[in-house]
Structure formats: structure tokens, C-alpha cells
Design a protein around this motif. Structure first.
Motif, short mmCIF file in Angstrom:
data_model
loop_
_atom_site.label_atom_id
_atom_site.label_comp_id
_atom_site.label_asym_id
_atom_site.label_seq_id
_atom_site.Cartn_x
_atom_site.Cartn_y
_atom_site.Cartn_z
N ALA A 127 0.82 -1.22 0.00
CA ALA A 127 0.00 0.00 0.00
C ALA A 127 0.85 1.27 0.00
CB ALA A 127 -0.96 -0.01 1.19
N GLU A 128 1.90 1.31 0.82
CA GLU A 128 2.73 2.53 0.86
C GLU A 128 3.54 2.70 -0.41
OE1 GLU A 128 2.17 4.87 2.78
OE2 GLU A 128 1.16 3.88 4.45
N GLN A 129 3.96 1.59 -1.00
CA GLN A 129 4.70 1.68 -2.26
C GLN A 129 3.79 2.21 -3.37
OE1 GLN A 129 5.78 -2.45 -2.22
NE2 GLN A 129 7.89 -1.98 -1.63
N ARG A 130 2.57 1.69 -3.45
CA ARG A 130 1.63 2.17 -4.47
C ARG A 130 1.37 3.67 -4.29
NH1 ARG A 130 -0.86 -2.80 -2.95
NH2 ARG A 130 -2.44 -1.65 -1.75
N ALA A 131 1.13 4.08 -3.05
CA ALA A 131 0.86 5.50 -2.78
C ALA A 131 2.09 6.36 -3.07
CB ALA A 131 0.38 5.68 -1.35
N ALA A 132 3.28 5.84 -2.78
CA ALA A 132 4.51 6.59 -3.06
C ALA A 132 4.71 6.76 -4.57
CB ALA A 132 5.71 5.91 -2.43
N ILE A 133 4.34 5.75 -5.35
CA ILE A 133 4.44 5.87 -6.80
C ILE A 133 3.44 6.89 -7.33
CG2 ILE A 133 4.04 4.62 -8.98
CD1 ILE A 133 5.31 2.15 -7.53
N VAL A 134 2.24 6.91 -6.74
CA VAL A 134 1.24 7.92 -7.12
C VAL A 134 1.75 9.32 -6.78
CG1 VAL A 134 -1.06 8.78 -6.47
CG2 VAL A 134 -0.73 6.36 -7.02
N GLU A 135 2.41 9.45 -5.64
CA GLU A 135 3.01 10.74 -5.25
C GLU A 135 4.11 11.11 -6.25
OE1 GLU A 135 5.48 12.62 -1.47
OE2 GLU A 135 4.25 10.84 -1.15
N GLU A 136 4.93 10.15 -6.62
CA GLU A 136 5.99 10.43 -7.60
C GLU A 136 5.39 10.81 -8.96
OE1 GLU A 136 9.98 8.61 -9.72
OE2 GLU A 136 9.07 7.48 -8.08
N LEU A 137 4.35 10.12 -9.37
CA LEU A 137 3.69 10.46 -10.63
C LEU A 137 3.24 11.91 -10.63
CD1 LEU A 137 2.41 9.72 -13.37
CD2 LEU A 137 0.40 8.92 -12.09
N PHE A 138 2.65 12.35 -9.53
CA PHE A 138 2.22 13.74 -9.41
C PHE A 138 3.40 14.69 -9.62
CE2 PHE A 138 1.41 17.63 -7.06
CZ PHE A 138 0.13 17.97 -7.42
N ARG A 139 4.52 14.40 -8.96
CA ARG A 139 5.72 15.25 -9.08
C ARG A 139 6.28 15.22 -10.50
NH1 ARG A 139 7.28 16.44 -3.76
NH2 ARG A 139 6.53 14.93 -2.23
N LEU A 140 6.38 14.03 -11.09
CA LEU A 140 6.96 13.90 -12.43
C LEU A 140 6.13 14.63 -13.47
CD1 LEU A 140 7.99 10.13 -12.42
CD2 LEU A 140 9.54 12.11 -12.40
N GLU A 141 4.81 14.57 -13.33
CA GLU A 141 3.95 15.23 -14.31
C GLU A 141 4.09 16.74 -14.29
OE1 GLU A 141 0.30 12.09 -14.89
OE2 GLU A 141 0.13 13.52 -13.25
N ARG A 142 4.64 17.28 -13.23
CA ARG A 142 4.79 18.72 -13.10
C ARG A 142 6.25 19.18 -13.22
NH1 ARG A 142 0.73 16.47 -11.39
NH2 ARG A 142 -1.29 17.47 -11.18
N ASP A 143 7.15 18.25 -13.47
CA ASP A 143 8.58 18.57 -13.52
C ASP A 143 9.06 18.54 -14.97
OD1 ASP A 143 11.32 18.78 -13.31
OD2 ASP A 143 11.56 17.02 -12.03
N PRO A 144 9.40 19.71 -15.53
CA PRO A 144 9.86 19.73 -16.92
C PRO A 144 11.16 18.94 -17.13
CG PRO A 144 9.94 21.93 -15.94
CD PRO A 144 9.34 21.02 -14.92
N ALA A 145 11.91 18.69 -16.07
CA ALA A 145 13.17 17.95 -16.19
C ALA A 145 12.98 16.44 -15.93
CB ALA A 145 14.20 18.52 -15.21
N ALA A 146 11.75 16.00 -15.75
CA ALA A 146 11.49 14.59 -15.47
C ALA A 146 11.92 13.72 -16.64
CB ALA A 146 10.01 14.37 -15.18
N THR A 147 12.46 12.55 -16.32
CA THR A 147 12.84 11.64 -17.39
C THR A 147 11.59 10.97 -17.96
OG1 THR A 147 13.19 9.83 -15.84
CG2 THR A 147 15.11 11.17 -16.35
N PRO A 148 11.43 11.03 -19.26
CA PRO A 148 10.23 10.44 -19.89
C PRO A 148 10.06 8.96 -19.58
CG PRO A 148 11.47 11.76 -21.48
CD PRO A 148 12.30 11.67 -20.24
N GLU A 149 11.18 8.23 -19.45
CA GLU A 149 11.10 6.79 -19.17
C GLU A 149 10.47 6.53 -17.81
OE1 GLU A 149 14.04 7.83 -22.08
OE2 GLU A 149 14.04 8.34 -19.96
N ARG A 150 10.89 7.27 -16.80
CA ARG A 150 10.36 7.07 -15.45
C ARG A 150 8.88 7.45 -15.41
NH1 ARG A 150 12.87 5.43 -10.88
NH2 ARG A 150 11.88 6.03 -8.93
N LEU A 151 8.54 8.55 -16.05
CA LEU A 151 7.14 8.98 -16.12
C LEU A 151 6.29 7.91 -16.82
CD1 LEU A 151 4.93 11.08 -15.68
CD2 LEU A 151 5.75 12.25 -17.73
N ALA A 152 6.81 7.34 -17.89
CA ALA A 152 6.08 6.31 -18.63
C ALA A 152 5.86 5.08 -17.77
CB ALA A 152 6.82 5.95 -19.91
#
Length: 165
Positions: A127-152
Motif C-alpha cells: 500500500a505505501e509503495q503504491r501510494a509513493a508511486i502515485v506521489e511520484e507520478l504527481f511530481r513527475l507530471e509537473r517537472d519539466p526535467a522529469a525523465t520520460p522513461e520514469r514517467l512512462a
């Protein structure tokens, strides 16, 4: 925004700032998130070994000591990412995939660390891993320097991430 002694609903700004797929998934599940500006009793117990009182979701309620009136205001990006994390828990409670007992009895639910690669599978994460990935997704979607591979990879993993339209 409804507010009473027992907490508050999400503000219009918070709701608008969420990943659209998460907002839709919460609606479909019938979740009614409520932010409570105090710790839960369980969070106080968890503080004994964590060293601090954690933010904790229990059902539709998110116990968040000192929660701001609107987490979506300028400068609230970190808080919005944490809110998205907690709302993933609310979603899983609403869908019946998470309960207090399921959380407590499965050690996979207790760790936040995860590995994002092509072999990662949502159903194998706690559960915490899934929620942490959702948190990371939120950050990546707003970060112009995010790596496209990680976001994908995040978008592939998170079940509602394809419902962004």
C-alpha cells in the motif's frame, strides 16, 4: 467547501490540482475524502517508533496535523503530492482493496521504498509503495526535467493514470 468540527472536504483548488485520473477514480469509487487537522490515535502510536506523528488515511478520513486550509495554493506543491499519496489510500479503502486489518497484517504495506523498472507490477506492491508511486507520478507530471522513461513507467503502473483525458 464543507467544514465542521470533524474536518473538511477537498477545496475546489485541491480537487482541480489532482491528477485527473485520480479524481475520476475517487468519484467512481464513491469516496468522500475528509481532511482532519489532527492526528489519529493510531498515528500517535505509530509516532513511538517513527519519531513523528505521520499523516494517516483511514477510510475516507485523512488525519493531517496542522493541515492548511487549501493545499493547492502557491508553494503547496509538496503538500499536494502528499495529498495525492493519501488519496490513493482513500481510493483503495473505498474500492475495498485496503482495510486497516489488511494493511496491518501484510508487511509489504509497511515499506515506502520501491523499484521502478519494466518488471514492476502494481499488484505486487504494498500500500505505501503504491501510494509513493502515485506521489511520484504527481511530481513527475509537473517537472519539466522529469525523465520520460520514469514517467512512462509510473503511468503504466498506476491503474487510473490512463484516465487523464
Amino acid at each position: 467547501m464543507k467544514r465542521d468540527l470533524f474536518g473538511r472536504e477537498l477545496t475546489d483548488g485541491e480537487r482541480a490540482a489532482l491528477s485527473p485520473g485520480l479524481a475520476r477514480a475517487l468519484d467512481r469509487a464513491g469516496a468522500r475524502p475528509c481532511l482532519i487537522g489532527a492526528p489519529s490515535r493510531l498515528a500517535r502510536i505509530a509516532a513511538l517508533w517513527r519519531g513523528q506523528v505521520p499523516i494517516m488515511a483511514l477510510g475516507d478520513r485523512i488525519f493531517w496535523p496542522g493541515v492548511a486550509d487549501d493545499l493547492s495554493r502557491a508553494g503547496g506543491e509538496h503538500a499536494m503530492a502528499v495529498l495525492q499519496h493519501e488519496l490513493q489510500h482513500v481510493l483503495e479503502y473505498a474500492e475495498g482493496r485496503l482495510t486497516l486489518w489488511r494493511y496491518a497484517l501484510d508487511p509489504r504495506n509497511w515499506t515506502y521504498r520501491y523499484r521502478l523498472d519494466a518488471r514492476a507490477r502494481w499488484g505486487r506492491l504494498g500500500a505505501e509503495q503504491r501510494a509513493a508511486i502515485v506521489e511520484e507520478l504527481f511530481r513527475l507530471e509537473r517537472d519539466p526535467a522529469a525523465t520520460p522513461e520514469r514517467l512512462a513507467i509510473c503511468r503504466r503502473l498506476v491503474p487510473w493514470a490512463g484516465d487523464e483525458g
